[in-house]
Write a protein that holds these residues in place. Structure first.
Motif, PDB file in Angstrom:
ATOM      1  N   GLU A  51      44.259  48.975  43.111  1.00 13.21           N
ATOM      2  CA  GLU A  51      43.342  49.066  42.123  1.00 13.21           C
ATOM      3  C   GLU A  51      43.295  47.744  41.165  1.00 13.21           C
ATOM      4  N   THR A  52      44.543  47.230  40.727  1.00 10.21           N
ATOM      5  CA  THR A  52      44.963  46.321  39.878  1.00 10.21           C
ATOM      6  C   THR A  52      44.384  45.023  40.381  1.00 10.21           C
ATOM      7  N   LEU A  53      44.456  44.868  41.573  1.00  7.04           N
ATOM      8  CA  LEU A  53      43.870  43.671  42.291  1.00  7.04           C
ATOM      9  C   LEU A  53      42.382  43.756  42.208  1.00  7.04           C
ATOM     10  N   SER A  54      41.417  44.795  42.393  1.00  9.53           N
ATOM     11  CA  SER A  54      40.278  44.693  42.666  1.00  9.53           C
ATOM     12  C   SER A  54      39.702  45.006  41.318  1.00  9.53           C
ATOM     13  N   GLN A  55      40.346  45.551  40.302  1.00 10.92           N
ATOM     14  CA  GLN A  55      39.702  45.896  38.971  1.00 10.92           C
ATOM     15  C   GLN A  55      40.686  45.686  38.024  1.00 10.92           C
ATOM     16  N   PRO A  56      41.140  44.388  37.943  1.00 14.11           N
ATOM     17  CA  PRO A  56      42.094  43.764  36.799  1.00 14.11           C
ATOM     18  C   PRO A  56      41.424  44.050  35.400  1.00 14.11           C
ATOM     19  N   GLU A  57      42.080  43.835  34.438  1.00 14.56           N
ATOM     20  CA  GLU A  57      41.788  43.755  33.073  1.00 14.56           C
ATOM     21  C   GLU A  57      41.689  42.280  32.654  1.00 14.56           C
ATOM     22  N   ILE A  58      42.904  41.714  33.242  1.00 13.98           N
ATOM     23  CA  ILE A  58      43.025  40.076  33.055  1.00 13.98           C
ATOM     24  C   ILE A  58      43.829  39.491  34.166  1.00 13.98           C
ATOM     25  N   VAL A  59      43.374  38.189  34.347  1.00 15.93           N
ATOM     26  CA  VAL A  59      43.991  37.597  35.488  1.00 15.93           C
ATOM     27  C   VAL A  59      44.508  36.083  34.884  1.00 15.93           C
ATOM     28  N   VAL A  60      45.773  35.772  35.198  1.00 18.38           N
ATOM     29  CA  VAL A  60      46.604  34.786  34.298  1.00 18.38           C
ATOM     30  C   VAL A  60      46.981  33.954  35.378  1.00 18.38           C
ATOM     31  N   ARG A  61      47.137  32.478  35.414  1.00 19.80           N
ATOM     32  CA  ARG A  61      47.929  31.678  36.242  1.00 19.80           C
ATOM     33  C   ARG A  61      49.220  31.611  35.745  1.00 19.80           C
ATOM     34  N   SER A  62      50.186  31.648  36.547  1.00 20.82           N
ATOM     35  CA  SER A  62      51.677  31.571  36.063  1.00 20.82           C
ATOM     36  C   SER A  62      51.977  30.164  35.606  1.00 20.82           C
ATOM     37  N   LYS A  63      52.725  30.212  34.367  1.00 20.37           N
ATOM     38  CA  LYS A  63      53.129  28.819  33.650  1.00 20.37           C
ATOM     39  C   LYS A  63      54.078  28.145  34.523  1.00 20.37           C
ATOM     40  N   THR A  64      54.887  28.663  35.514  1.00 20.34           N
ATOM     41  CA  THR A  64      55.754  28.232  36.165  1.00 20.34           C
ATOM     42  C   THR A  64      55.387  27.850  37.446  1.00 20.34           C
ATOM     43  N   ASP A  65      54.445  28.557  38.129  1.00 22.67           N
ATOM     44  CA  ASP A  65      54.209  28.204  39.520  1.00 22.67           C
ATOM     45  C   ASP A  65      52.541  28.214  39.514  1.00 22.67           C
ATOM     46  N   SER A  66      51.908  26.826  39.592  1.00 20.53           N
ATOM     47  CA  SER A  66      50.465  26.906  39.549  1.00 20.53           C
ATOM     48  C   SER A  66      49.808  27.602  40.831  1.00 20.53           C
ATOM     49  N   GLU A  67      50.441  28.103  41.903  1.00 16.41           N
ATOM     50  CA  GLU A  67      49.809  28.751  42.898  1.00 16.41           C
ATOM     51  C   GLU A  67      49.879  30.119  42.836  1.00 16.41           C
ATOM     52  N   ALA A  68      50.592  30.660  41.695  1.00 20.05           N
ATOM     53  CA  ALA A  68      50.698  31.975  41.432  1.00 20.05           C
ATOM     54  C   ALA A  68      49.641  32.591  40.388  1.00 20.05           C
ATOM     55  N   GLU A  69      49.041  33.726  40.569  1.00 17.09           N
ATOM     56  CA  GLU A  69      48.136  34.387  39.818  1.00 17.09           C
ATOM     57  C   GLU A  69      48.582  35.602  39.354  1.00 17.09           C
ATOM     58  N   LEU A  70      48.685  36.148  38.293  1.00 16.84           N
ATOM     59  CA  LEU A  70      49.200  37.416  37.737  1.00 16.84           C
ATOM     60  C   LEU A  70      48.050  38.271  37.400  1.00 16.84           C
ATOM     61  N   PHE A  71      47.883  39.394  38.308  1.00 11.67           N
ATOM     62  CA  PHE A  71      46.777  40.554  37.822  1.00 11.67           C
ATOM     63  C   PHE A  71      47.353  41.659  37.020  1.00 11.67           C
ATOM     64  N   TYR A  72      46.623  41.864  36.116  1.00  9.25           N
ATOM     65  CA  TYR A  72      47.210  42.886  35.149  1.00  9.25           C
ATOM     66  C   TYR A  72      46.212  44.182  34.876  1.00  9.25           C
ATOM     67  N   ARG A  73      46.329  45.286  34.878  1.00  8.92           N
ATOM     68  CA  ARG A  73      45.743  46.399  34.407  1.00  8.92           C
ATOM     69  C   ARG A  73      46.607  47.663  33.886  1.00  8.92           C
ATOM     70  N   HIS A  74      46.096  47.975  32.724  1.00  9.68           N
ATOM     71  CA  HIS A  74      46.673  48.884  31.757  1.00  9.68           C
ATOM     72  C   HIS A  74      46.728  50.355  32.450  1.00  9.68           C
ATOM     73  N   TYR A  75      47.689  51.049  32.403  1.00  9.33           N
ATOM     74  CA  TYR A  75      47.558  52.460  32.765  1.00  9.33           C
ATOM     75  C   TYR A  75      48.502  53.487  31.567  1.00  9.33           C
ATOM     76  N   LEU A  76      47.606  54.356  31.523  1.00  4.12           N
ATOM     77  CA  LEU A  76      48.288  55.358  30.241  1.00  4.12           C
ATOM     78  C   LEU A  76      49.522  56.116  30.776  1.00  4.12           C
ATOM     79  N   MET A  77      49.347  56.262  32.117  1.00  2.00           N
ATOM     80  CA  MET A  77      50.482  56.903  32.627  1.00  2.00           C
ATOM     81  C   MET A  77      50.994  56.444  33.945  1.00  2.00           C
ATOM     82  N   THR A  78      52.182  56.240  33.917  1.00  2.00           N
ATOM     83  CA  THR A  78      52.997  55.566  35.018  1.00  2.00           C
ATOM     84  C   THR A  78      54.338  56.304  35.244  1.00  2.00           C
TER      85      THR A  78
END
Length: 103
Positions: free
Chosen positions: A38-65
């Protein structure tokens, strides 16, 4: 090996070794594969890593984990020959970096 689709409709692979890595390093990630997808297909934000230009960080917020209210972060590596998951974990904060996409 498992395959997912990300926000950009790219095929993203998850090897058994990478799944074992993040479930061993982050035990709360056991059984969270649906949230990874779900996080990959419906993220809330995608950020490029500051230390690895080939890395992308997908984020999604969950109230319950398993460890309370958190963001799921799925880190993917984007190479010429494909996209694959490096790791996934729950976190309190979104890392700084170039915002590639935001909801």
């Amino acid at each position: 090996m498992r395959w997912f689709k990300d926000l950009y409709d790219r095929n993203v692979r998850l090897t058994d070794e990478r799944l074992e890595h993040f479930e061993n390093d982050h035990p709360e990630m056991a059984g969270q594969i649906d949230k990874v997808a779900e996080t990959l297909s419906q993220p809330e934000i995608v950020v490029r890593s500051k230390t690895d230009s080939e890395a992308e960080l997908f984020y999604r917020h969950y109230l319950m984990t398993p460890i309370g209210e958190k963001y799921m972060c799925v880190v993917v590596k984007v190479k010429v020959d494909g996209v694959f998951i490096l790791t996934a974990y729950f976190t309190d904060a979104i890392k700084k970096g170039d915002v590639l996409w935001e909801k």
